[in-house]
Design an enzyme around this catalytic site. Structure first.
Site, PDB file in Angstrom:
ATOM      1  NE  ARG A   1      27.190  69.027 -17.747  1.00 14.97           N
ATOM      2  CZ  ARG A   1      27.758  68.266 -18.674  1.00 14.97           C
ATOM      3  NH1 ARG A   1      28.924  67.699 -18.455  1.00 14.97           N
ATOM      4  NH2 ARG A   1      27.164  68.079 -19.835  1.00 14.97           N
TER       5      ARG A   1
ATOM      6  CE1 TYR B   1      23.382  59.465 -14.240  1.00  8.97           C
ATOM      7  CE2 TYR B   1      24.002  61.621 -15.079  1.00  8.97           C
ATOM      8  CZ  TYR B   1      23.938  60.250 -15.234  1.00  8.97           C
ATOM      9  OH  TYR B   1      24.417  59.666 -16.374  1.00  8.97           O
TER      10      TYR B   1
END
Length: 218
Positions: A217, A169
């Site tokens: 994360r 991402y």
């Protein structure tokens, strides 16, 4: 005693054990709004004993996901987020929202025909679409959008915020030399490629204060 079941502190937050339920892309939101289906899903899981549950991912702007994601990019979503936070906490778990921008992994189909955005105009193997390269102004706006979304998460009553910084991402697109071919301060050297992610975290910290837990994360 098994350390898995011992309490742990994250910043100033006490969590009853080390069992963490990670965020999943459930596709249960309705035009970014939290639905009864989402609340019921996490209510049942909070009852089962996890120390913390992360929901999401949640969007930080109109380009970062689609309407089946939980929304965190407008104040109108705070009420639904608050209902979800309460459902998790009232049933024994700490609550967290994962924020993300999908970058070049998004699809123009979900963006009213607009191109997804990324550090560089390199086609995604996932979607086969070529994204639009972000300008410096675009980058600064996205950084602020992350911070604004994190503050909404805090206002909604969640115990922590998580930032998805891996798995292809947007933040990890800046980190990788495969997806980042920029020649400005956000590309080239490792120091430049990590700049976007670090500025996102610093902006979030400034928005939510020193005590609110931020989870990254990777």
């Amino acid at each position: 005693m098994d350390p898995l079941f011992q309490p742990i502190n994250i910043n100033f937050l006490s969590v009853k054990n080390r069992i963490f339920m990670p965020a999943m892309h459930l596709g249960m939101a309705n035009n970014f709004q939290v639905t009864d289906q989402i609340v019921d899903f996490y209510t049942e899981r909070a009852k089962r004993g996890a120390g913390m549950i992360s929901v999401g991912y949640a969007t930080i702007d109109e380009m970062s996901g689609n309407s089946l994601n939980i929304g965190a990019h407008k104040d109108e979503f705070i009420e639904g987020l608050s209902r979800l936070a309460s459902a998790i906490k009232d049933n024994g778990a700490r609550s967290c929202v994962q924020l993300n921008h999908s970058g070049r992994y998004n699809m123009s189909f979900f963006l009213n025909g607009e191109k997804p955005v990324a550090p560089s105009a390199i086609a995604s193997n996932l979607t086969r679409e070529v994204p639009r390269e972000l300008t410096i102004e675009d980058i600064k706006i996205i950084i602020k959008s992350f911070a604004d979304a994190a503050l909404r998460v805090k206002k909604a009553g969640f115990d922590a915020v998580e930032v998805l910084s891996g798995t292809g991402y947007l933040i990890s697109e800046f980190l990788s030399t495969i997806t980042n071919k920029r020649t400005d301060e956000y590309g080239g050297s490792f120091e430049n490629r990590i700049r976007f992610g670090i500025e996102v975290m610093l902006s979030i910290r400034q928005a939510v204060g020193e005590e609110f837990p931020i989870i990254v994360r990777m």
